[in-house]
Design a protein around this motif. Structure first.
Motif, PDB file in Angstrom:
ATOM      1  N   LEU A   1       0.844  -1.179   0.000  1.00  0.00           N
ATOM      2  CA  LEU A   1       0.000   0.000   0.000  1.00  0.00           C
ATOM      3  C   LEU A   1       0.887   1.239   0.000  1.00  0.00           C
ATOM      4  O   LEU A   1       1.773   1.367   0.846  1.00  0.00           O
ATOM      5  N   ASP A   2       0.640   2.134  -0.923  1.00  0.00           N
ATOM      6  CA  ASP A   2       1.314   3.432  -0.955  1.00  0.00           C
ATOM      7  C   ASP A   2       0.296   4.484  -0.552  1.00  0.00           C
ATOM      8  O   ASP A   2      -0.658   4.763  -1.299  1.00  0.00           O
ATOM      9  N   TYR A   3       0.474   5.043   0.633  1.00  0.00           N
ATOM     10  CA  TYR A   3      -0.441   6.069   1.125  1.00  0.00           C
ATOM     11  C   TYR A   3      -0.060   7.427   0.557  1.00  0.00           C
ATOM     12  O   TYR A   3       1.132   7.767   0.445  1.00  0.00           O
ATOM     13  N   ALA A   4      -1.088   8.215   0.217  1.00  0.00           N
ATOM     14  CA  ALA A   4      -0.845   9.577  -0.252  1.00  0.00           C
ATOM     15  C   ALA A   4      -0.480  10.458   0.932  1.00  0.00           C
ATOM     16  O   ALA A   4      -0.838  10.185   2.067  1.00  0.00           O
ATOM     17  N   GLY A   5       0.234  11.518   0.673  1.00  0.00           N
ATOM     18  CA  GLY A   5       0.595  12.439   1.742  1.00  0.00           C
ATOM     19  C   GLY A   5       2.048  12.836   1.650  1.00  0.00           C
ATOM     20  O   GLY A   5       2.815  12.330   0.823  1.00  0.00           O
ATOM     21  N   VAL A   6       2.406  13.752   2.498  1.00  0.00           N
ATOM     22  CA  VAL A   6       3.787  14.233   2.540  1.00  0.00           C
ATOM     23  C   VAL A   6       4.280  14.081   3.971  1.00  0.00           C
ATOM     24  O   VAL A   6       3.765  14.735   4.889  1.00  0.00           O
ATOM     25  N   PRO A   7       5.263  13.183   4.215  1.00  0.00           N
ATOM     26  CA  PRO A   7       5.860  12.309   3.201  1.00  0.00           C
ATOM     27  C   PRO A   7       4.947  11.120   2.915  1.00  0.00           C
ATOM     28  O   PRO A   7       4.147  10.720   3.750  1.00  0.00           O
ATOM     29  N   ALA A   8       5.088  10.557   1.711  1.00  0.00           N
ATOM     30  CA  ALA A   8       4.308   9.377   1.352  1.00  0.00           C
ATOM     31  C   ALA A   8       4.796   8.178   2.164  1.00  0.00           C
ATOM     32  O   ALA A   8       5.976   8.081   2.507  1.00  0.00           O
TER      33      ALA A   8
ATOM     34  N   MET B   1      -9.589   5.605   0.477  1.00  0.00           N
ATOM     35  CA  MET B   1      -9.078   5.443   1.841  1.00  0.00           C
ATOM     36  C   MET B   1      -7.649   5.978   1.956  1.00  0.00           C
ATOM     37  O   MET B   1      -6.791   5.384   2.610  1.00  0.00           O
ATOM     38  N   ASN B   2      -7.411   7.104   1.271  1.00  0.00           N
ATOM     39  CA  ASN B   2      -6.129   7.819   1.321  1.00  0.00           C
ATOM     40  C   ASN B   2      -4.986   7.049   0.671  1.00  0.00           C
ATOM     41  O   ASN B   2      -3.810   7.290   0.972  1.00  0.00           O
ATOM     42  N   LEU B   3      -5.300   6.140  -0.224  1.00  0.00           N
ATOM     43  CA  LEU B   3      -4.257   5.426  -0.960  1.00  0.00           C
ATOM     44  C   LEU B   3      -3.942   6.129  -2.271  1.00  0.00           C
ATOM     45  O   LEU B   3      -4.827   6.683  -2.932  1.00  0.00           O
ATOM     46  N   ALA B   4      -2.682   6.079  -2.637  1.00  0.00           N
ATOM     47  CA  ALA B   4      -2.267   6.486  -3.975  1.00  0.00           C
ATOM     48  C   ALA B   4      -2.098   5.266  -4.880  1.00  0.00           C
ATOM     49  O   ALA B   4      -2.324   5.338  -6.081  1.00  0.00           O
ATOM     50  N   ARG B   5      -1.705   4.127  -4.282  1.00  0.00           N
ATOM     51  CA  ARG B   5      -1.455   2.926  -5.080  1.00  0.00           C
ATOM     52  C   ARG B   5      -1.719   1.678  -4.227  1.00  0.00           C
ATOM     53  O   ARG B   5      -1.418   1.642  -3.034  1.00  0.00           O
ATOM     54  N   ARG B   6      -2.288   0.664  -4.855  1.00  0.00           N
ATOM     55  CA  ARG B   6      -2.390  -0.673  -4.259  1.00  0.00           C
ATOM     56  C   ARG B   6      -1.683  -1.635  -5.219  1.00  0.00           C
ATOM     57  O   ARG B   6      -2.040  -1.726  -6.386  1.00  0.00           O
ATOM     58  N   ARG B   7      -0.709  -2.310  -4.688  1.00  0.00           N
ATOM     59  CA  ARG B   7       0.072  -3.240  -5.520  1.00  0.00           C
ATOM     60  C   ARG B   7      -0.193  -4.665  -5.046  1.00  0.00           C
ATOM     61  O   ARG B   7      -0.130  -4.962  -3.846  1.00  0.00           O
ATOM     62  N   ARG B   8      -0.486  -5.546  -5.973  1.00  0.00           N
ATOM     63  CA  ARG B   8      -0.631  -6.969  -5.685  1.00  0.00           C
ATOM     64  C   ARG B   8       0.527  -7.718  -6.320  1.00  0.00           C
ATOM     65  O   ARG B   8       0.980  -7.371  -7.422  1.00  0.00           O
ATOM     66  N   PHE B   9       0.971  -8.755  -5.636  1.00  0.00           N
ATOM     67  CA  PHE B   9       2.097  -9.540  -6.125  1.00  0.00           C
ATOM     68  C   PHE B   9       1.644 -10.928  -6.541  1.00  0.00           C
ATOM     69  O   PHE B   9       0.812 -11.563  -5.868  1.00  0.00           O
TER      70      PHE B   9
ATOM     71  N   TYR C   1       3.777  -8.383 -10.595  1.00  0.00           N
ATOM     72  CA  TYR C   1       3.076  -7.415  -9.755  1.00  0.00           C
ATOM     73  C   TYR C   1       2.036  -6.717 -10.606  1.00  0.00           C
ATOM     74  O   TYR C   1       2.074  -6.739 -11.842  1.00  0.00           O
ATOM     75  N   GLU C   2       1.097  -6.072  -9.926  1.00  0.00           N
ATOM     76  CA  GLU C   2       0.004  -5.384 -10.602  1.00  0.00           C
ATOM     77  C   GLU C   2      -0.363  -4.175  -9.767  1.00  0.00           C
ATOM     78  O   GLU C   2      -0.604  -4.308  -8.560  1.00  0.00           O
ATOM     79  N   ASP C   3      -0.386  -3.001 -10.363  1.00  0.00           N
ATOM     80  CA  ASP C   3      -0.674  -1.762  -9.644  1.00  0.00           C
ATOM     81  C   ASP C   3      -2.069  -1.248  -9.966  1.00  0.00           C
ATOM     82  O   ASP C   3      -2.513  -1.286 -11.126  1.00  0.00           O
ATOM     83  N   GLU C   4      -2.742  -0.767  -8.932  1.00  0.00           N
ATOM     84  CA  GLU C   4      -3.996  -0.044  -9.110  1.00  0.00           C
ATOM     85  C   GLU C   4      -3.800   1.339  -8.511  1.00  0.00           C
ATOM     86  O   GLU C   4      -3.503   1.482  -7.322  1.00  0.00           O
ATOM     87  N   LEU C   5      -3.920   2.371  -9.354  1.00  0.00           N
ATOM     88  CA  LEU C   5      -3.693   3.745  -8.931  1.00  0.00           C
ATOM     89  C   LEU C   5      -5.004   4.404  -8.540  1.00  0.00           C
ATOM     90  O   LEU C   5      -6.057   4.132  -9.134  1.00  0.00           O
TER      91      LEU C   5
END
Length: 686
Positions: A83-90, A129-137, A147-151
């Motif tokens: 999970l890559d959460y949006a924000g500063v810092p990410a 839910m404040n995500l920038a990216r969800r990656r599945r492996f 891997y597969e990314d959902e932005l």
């Protein structure tokens, strides 16, 4: 062609980026495995020092269990998403089966049960839910392969966007061929499943789950969640997983250990309640009556009728004085205790205290000085003991039920106005045994013994119980389970359409009342993820007769080639079965030949004659790729390819044969083949 060089360059750049991402993630996986092993070694190096040897043994056991929970499973991915959460810092978090941290204590893998992991299962384009990216492996064994990314749109919902299609990697994981025991679904939990898994500990939940909806896995993952989120409460109170038989328990045995949990006990209802050896089998009529909730009143009467009216007064001499308790006073004490609703064993103990209190009251009125030691001395006198034994004798649950079932007159007294004469005749032993030790007890008898045992002494309560295939429990069995979780919660799993016993639940509402949890929340799982729609639609034709109030299950999978129905002549069946199995063995995945219970040996003989290696399921799950499964043991199991032999025989073998057939037809997760020489049951005819 114009632009072809640029297109080729872009493809090369994409491949280069993919290779770089995979290399970075593989390195993270390798490091995570190293850190997990360091965590395990740290636990193993801890000394088990305590003030006494008993505490030291317990501490050693705790350390061993902790070390086992940190053991790596080489063929299972340590993490399955990021999970890559949006924000500063990410912030980014790798999501896996257990928590892993580095030497400084910084997390490198986050447990799937942690709150920060929940968006992996719940985030959507409508609610990121404040995500920038969800990656599945994607993994092959323990090796990361893709891997597969959902932005997601940063800063809010993605208005106007279509919902993202189901992940390709998720679909491949759901459809992956199976062999051996059940796997966890931690990488593919769906939002409606996640709601149940993460329900709070105090909440009891009943799950009506159609075939292929993952209800068993949901129940097991809820156990894992509760042991994580409420560890102290669950460990102190205890967690129990109940299944229908040993074959089912063997099938699910690896799920919790794969999630790092070893503190839940897994057993069957029969084993839980079998305080006597189970050697007998009841007729269907007898089992239905013994399982009826009215038997609770019969058992209560059988126990409490052992109390006798006082035959003589107590005369106690102490020193130069004699103290008397009249028969009327003794009868009053007994009536008072019975009106309080105390348990039989508690009441017996209290009676001796009440008698001693009456005598001490007389002694104090005469001017004698009394204290607790005087009270205890009076209570332990032979006169008081003899009186208590005569009025309120000790009771043994096994003996109470033995006397009830082996003596028609005793049964008639206890069942008067509760059971009809015909019902009494159905449950009375035709050939009474000489003693409880020689009796051929049935599983239903053991439930009655458990009922009486609780009337004598209160049954201890656990923190949580998961009950799978609960629709097949009798009302008396529900009472037995319910008293083991009076102060805890339950997760009830089942499918009304798969109720195959004569006493199977017709509604969850009544079953939950019998269980003592009428307040439990009813959740419906109606979307299948593993069983193709063609198979579910075929099996669901039976619902109009076996469960008309249930909606047919839906499936997200389409596979036009998943269903094959073959009408044969009588002489063709064995050859067709052998040929179908031989072809199936050339493909990966598990194969089951499901027959009527009485036809399993015949099917096994046909496979043996064809030289096909196979196992026959008989109480324990076998590890062979090809297994012959009597339909009575099929419930709860899944196989990639299922071959159902003679549906009409299965349907006609018993009163609830269509329910048995529905179970058989819904065990396949990739392919279903039906072989029949007899006409199909009418609902299945197109």
């Amino acid at each position: 062609m114009p632009g072809s060089e640029a297109d080729t360059a872009m493809e090369d750049d994409t491949e280069t980026d993919t290779d770089h991402v995979l290399a970075v993630e593989r390195e993270h996986l390798a490091q995570s495995r190293e850190f997990l092993e360091l965590m395990r070694q740290d636990v193993l190096s801890l000394p088990a020092m305590s003030g006494d040897w008993v505490s030291e043994l317990y501490l050693k056991g705790d350390l061993h269990r902790r070390a086992e929970s940190l053991r790596d499973i080489p063929d299972a991915p340590l993490f399955f998403g990021r999970l890559d959460y949006a924000g500063v810092p990410a912030e980014e978090f790798h999501i896996g089966r257990r928590h892993v941290h580095d030497r400084e204590g910084t997390p490198v893998v986050i447990d799937w049960r942690a709150p920060v992991s929940r968006p992996f299962y719940r985030a959507s384009q409508a609610d990121p839910m404040n995500l920038a990216r969800r990656r599945r492996f994607g993994f092959n064994g323990g090796q990361l392969t893709a891997y597969e990314d959902e932005l997601f749109k940063v800063g809010g919902p993605a208005d106007g966007l279509e919902p993202a299609p189901m992940s390709r990697i998720m679909i491949e994981e759901i459809e992956r061929p199976r062999s051996g025991a059940m796997r966890d679904i931690v990488a593919t939990i769906q939002p409606e499943q996640d709601d149940i898994v993460r329900a709070e500990a105090a909440l009891s939940v009943c799950v009506q789950g159609a075939p292929g909806t993952g209800k068993t896995a949901v129940g097991l993952h809820r156990v894992a969640f509760l042991l994580y989120a409420y560890r102290e409460r669950m460990s102190r109170g205890g967690v129990l997983v109940l299944g229908p038989n040993r074959a089912f328990l063997t099938y699910i045995r690896n799920v919790l250990p794969a999630l790092g949990e070893f503190d839940a006990t897994q057993t069957s209802v029969t084993e839980l309640l079998a305080t006597v050896p189970i050697r007998g089998i009841d007729s269907e009529r007898a089992a239905r009556v013994k399982g009826d909730a009215r038997m609770a009143e019969v058992c209560r009467r059988a126990l409490w009728e052992r109390i006798r009216e006082p035959a003589e007064a107590i005369m106690l001499a102490r020193g130069s004085r004699r103290w008397r308790v009249s028969t009327d006073r003794l009868a009053g004490l007994v009536d008072e205790l019975r009106e309080r609703g105390v348990r039989y064993g508690t009441g017996r103990d209290m009676l001796s205290h009440r008698i001693a209190h009456v005598i001490l009251t007389q002694m104090e009125a005469a001017g004698e000085t009394c204290d607790d030691r005087t009270h205890e001395a009076v209570r332990r006198t032979s006169q008081v003991k003899v009186a208590v034994n005569a009025i309120w004798p000790k009771a043994d649950a096994v003996r109470v039920v033995f006397d009830l079932l082996s003596d028609p007159q005793a049964l008639a007294r206890s069942a008067d106005g509760v059971l009809s004469d015909a019902e009494q005749q159905a449950i009375a032993w035709a050939k009474p045994a000489r003693s409880p030790a020689s009796a051929r007890w049935s599983a239903a008898d053991a439930v009655l013994i458990d009922e009486v045992a609780d009337l004598i002494e209160r049954t201890a309560s656990l923190a949580h119980i998961v009950i799978d295939e609960a629709q097949d429990l009798s009302a008396m069995a529900c009472r037995a389970i319910g008293r083991r979780v009076t102060t805890g919660s339950v997760t009830v799993l089942g499918d009304i359409a798969q109720g195959t016993t004569a006493w199977a639940a017709r509604s969850w509402e009544q079953m939950l009342i019998d269980l003592g949890k009428p307040e439990a929340a009813l959740e419906i799982l109606n979307t299948g993820y593993r069983v193709p729609r063609q198979i579910l639609d075929f099996a669901s034709r039976l619902l109009s007769q076996i469960a008309p109030d249930l909606e047919p299950a839906m499936s997200v999978r389409q596979d036009p080639g998943s269903l094959s129905i073959n009408a044969l002549s009588a002489g063709e069946l064995d050859r067709a079965l052998a040929d179908t199995c031989a072809s199936a063995l050339t493909q990966p995945g598990s194969i089951a030949v499901i027959t009527a219970d009485g036809d399993a040996a015949k099917a096994a003989a046909a496979l043996r004659a064809a030289g096909l290696p196979h196992a026959v399921l008989d109480g324990e799950a076998e590890s062979a790729q090809l297994t012959v499964v009597p339909v009575g043991l099929a419930k709860g199991l899944e196989f990639d390819h299922v071959i159902v032999v003679e549906p009409a025989t299965i349907a006609g073998a018993e009163a609830r044969g269509l329910q048995r057939l529905y179970v058989a037809l819904t065990r396949a997760v990739s392919r279903l083949t039906v072989l029949h020489t007899q006409p199909l049951p009418e609902p299945l005819v197109s």
